[in-house]
Design an enzyme around this catalytic site. Structure first.
Site, PDB file in Angstrom:
ATOM      1  N   THR A 103       0.793  -1.192  -0.048  1.00 35.17           N
ATOM      2  CA  THR A 103       0.048  -0.057  -0.041  1.00 35.17           C
ATOM      3  C   THR A 103       0.819   1.326   0.008  1.00 35.17           C
ATOM      4  O   THR A 103       2.090   1.027  -0.080  1.00 35.17           O
ATOM      5  CB  THR A 103      -0.865  -0.203   1.212  1.00 35.17           C
ATOM      6  N   GLY A 104       0.214   2.362   0.257  1.00 34.46           N
ATOM      7  CA  GLY A 104       1.020   3.492   0.292  1.00 34.46           C
ATOM      8  C   GLY A 104       1.386   4.216   1.648  1.00 34.46           C
ATOM      9  O   GLY A 104       1.818   5.239   1.535  1.00 34.46           O
ATOM     10  N   ASP A 105       1.130   3.468   2.529  1.00 34.85           N
ATOM     11  CA  ASP A 105       1.489   3.785   3.900  1.00 34.85           C
ATOM     12  C   ASP A 105       1.872   2.520   4.718  1.00 34.85           C
ATOM     13  O   ASP A 105       1.909   1.459   4.176  1.00 34.85           O
ATOM     14  CB  ASP A 105       0.304   4.755   4.553  1.00 34.85           C
ATOM     15  N   ASP A 106       1.940   2.601   6.053  1.00 37.94           N
ATOM     16  CA  ASP A 106       2.327   1.744   6.844  1.00 37.94           C
ATOM     17  C   ASP A 106       1.501   0.207   6.571  1.00 37.94           C
ATOM     18  O   ASP A 106       0.259   0.189   6.529  1.00 37.94           O
ATOM     19  CB  ASP A 106       2.271   1.764   8.408  1.00 37.94           C
TER      20      ASP A 106
ATOM     21  N   SER B 151       6.192  -0.945   1.011  1.00 38.97           N
ATOM     22  CA  SER B 151       5.437   0.352   1.047  1.00 38.97           C
ATOM     23  C   SER B 151       6.674   1.731   1.203  1.00 38.97           C
ATOM     24  O   SER B 151       7.603   1.262   1.552  1.00 38.97           O
ATOM     25  CB  SER B 151       4.653   0.202   2.439  1.00 38.97           C
TER      26      SER B 151
END
Ligand SMILES: *[C@@H]1O[C@H](CO)[C@@H](O)[C@H](O)[C@H]1NC(C)=O
Ligand SMILES: *[C@@H]1O[C@H](CO)[C@@H](O)[C@H](O)[C@H]1NC(C)=O
Ligand SMILES: *[C@@H]1O[C@H](CO)[C@@H](O)[C@H](O)[C@H]1NC(C)=O
Length: 446
Positions: A246-249, A280
């Site tokens: 994904t784009g974050d944690d 990520s």
């Protein structure tokens, strides 16, 4: 002779595989999966999987039926192959949402029409905008015995419209999660693909007994705040055998935000994460930064991370309060990352100016064992809090190397106490080498 060697090999492999089976811990048994004798299909309620028809009424009617015609073993709601466009909906207790292979539940992009819910008491406001927040696409509030499973069907948040609002700063309220369970227990999420969440993907908050396994969570690398799984003020959570990019944690354990989280006072505890892979630009396994209710007794093991910002990231700040204690990270592989390990007491990001500057977080008894990585620009950065150092940090058997020919930054530490054994490159002088008398021998992970 050949047979003799063969029998030895067979014998050894039998021992190895028996041991592997014996050691293969799983989340099974934490939540009982009940067989649902009563089964209904979304098509019985007018559901149409053509990707265009709005199915909100069908979902709400089917779940209304489950809620009011209580069957003793609960009810399974079957979603056949097809694309079912719908607005957000609430789940109810004693139900299974079952997605067939090639079934897609797809969120509408009617952001102007999206219902609002109250902010979480432990956050005091919406996480990204003050006031209320958009209801999660799929919501379970005060429910128990709920299963979301099937044959790897997809729940698609169509998040791009929300990401654009975030980028253009036109968001009025905090974006919706793809799935949120609140004040709920006995939850299983398995064999589902989650795609393009508007915000965090799976958010169990004030929950207990939650199992998440065999899930795939995907969102573009540049999608803002699309955290994978965020157990928040929840206990007995088990996550395993999943892939998250994904784009974050990928996974972030939280427990409320500054003075609101301290007042609410509900920790996250007894959390197990195992056999998770992903990539990520932010962290693989994160603790925080909202940890005001405390985080304790966490085990993350057999984690493989690729193309990361940070492998393992603990983040807190003055004003957060909260005790972060007894976390173990065991067997983690990190390939291509800016940082392998980061523990920071200066994360910033407060809900408002009323946070208590005397609310100093405690970070204590953190074990990291058998961590291995290549193409890691900086192996570790530990920055405690002045006059309130992070203590009992145990680093053992850690090898985090840079890429051939790439200049790397050495470990940096301040305000930290602990031990290091077999750590290469060598960390900081603050982490003394005496393993047996140091924090690595703490009873917390004896
Ligand atoms: C869904 O649940 C939320 C949170 O409890 C509630 O505010 C909302 O009214 C519910 N919506 C429906 C349609 O039942
Ligand atoms: C669904 O995906 C998981 C991996 O996440 C896999 O282990 C499982 O076999 C798949 N199940 C089906 C029914 O295809
Ligand atoms: C520390 O956490 C582990 C889970 O990782 C748990 O099994 C153990 O009991 C905890 N230790 C203490 C002293 O609470």
């Amino acid at each position: 002779m050949h047979q003799f060697i063969l029998s030895i090999v067979l014998c050894i492999s039998a021992v190895v595989s028996r041991r592997a089976v014996a050691e293969m811990a799983t989340c099974s048994g934490i939540v009982t999966m009940r067989y649902r004798y009563d089964k209904i299909s979304i098509t019985d309620f007018g559901g149409v999987g053509d990707g265009k028809t709005l199915n909100t009424k069908a979902f709400r009617a089917a779940i209304y039926r489950i809620h009011h015609l209580k069957r003793s073993s609960g009810t399974l709601l079957y979603i056949p192959p097809g694309v079912y466009l719908t607005e957000s909906f609430n789940l109810t207790s004693h139900m299974t949402l079952y997605l067939a292979r090639d079934a897609v539940i797809k969120a509408t992009q009617d952001t102007w029409n999206w219902p609002l819910v109250d902010p979480l008491p432990s956050y005091g406001r919406g996480r990204e905008r003050p006031g209320k927040r958009y209801m999660s696409f799929i919501m379970g509030d005060g429910v128990q015995d709920v299963v979301i499973t099937g044959e790897n069907g997809t729940i698609d948040g169509q998040g791009d419209i929300w990401w654009n609002m975030w980028t253009q700063r036109t968001l009025q309220y905090t974006r919706p999660h793809l799935i949120e369970f609140m004040n709920s227990k006995q939850i299983i999420i398995s064999n589902i693909i989650f795609k393009n969440s508007p915000y965090w993907n799976i958010h169990p908050v004030y929950c207990s007994d939650v199992v998440i396994r065999y899930v795939t969570i995907l969102a573009p690398r540049n999608s803002p705040n699309t955290d994978g799984i965020d157990p928040d003020s929840s206990s007995n959570v088990c996550i395993e055998d999943s892939h998250i990019s994904t784009g974050d944690d990928l996974i972030a354990i939280k427990s409320g935000w500054d003075e609101y989280g301290i007042t609410y006072g509900r920790p996250s505890s007894e959390i197990t994460i195992r056999r998770v892979t992903g990539s990520s630009p932010f962290a693989g396994i994160a603790i925080g930064s909202e940890t005001s209710g405390g985080v304790k007794n966490v085990l993350a093991e057999h984690i493989s991370l690729f193309n990361m910002g940070v492998g393992i990231h603990l983040k807190t700040d003055v004003g957060r309060g909260g005790i972060i204690r007894n976390l173990t990270f065991y067997v983690v592989y990190i390939e291509n990352a800016e940082k392998g390990i980061k523990i920071a007491g200066d994360t910033g990001d407060h809900p408002d100016n009323n946070f208590n500057p005397n609310a100093i977080p405690v970070v204590q008894d953190i074990a990291m064992k058998n961590i291995w990585g290549i193409k890691v620009q900086q192996p570790g950065l530990i920055k405690g809090i002045k006059d309130a150092p992070f203590t009992g940090i145990c680093l053992s058997n850690i090898n985090l190397y840079g890429a051939r020919g790439l200049r790397t930054t050495p470990w940096e530490c301040s305000d930290v106490k602990g031990s290091a054994l077999k750590v290469s490159p060598w960390p900081c002088s603050e982490l003394v080498g005496n393993y047996n008398t140091g924090s690595c021998s703490s009873p917390f992970w004896a």
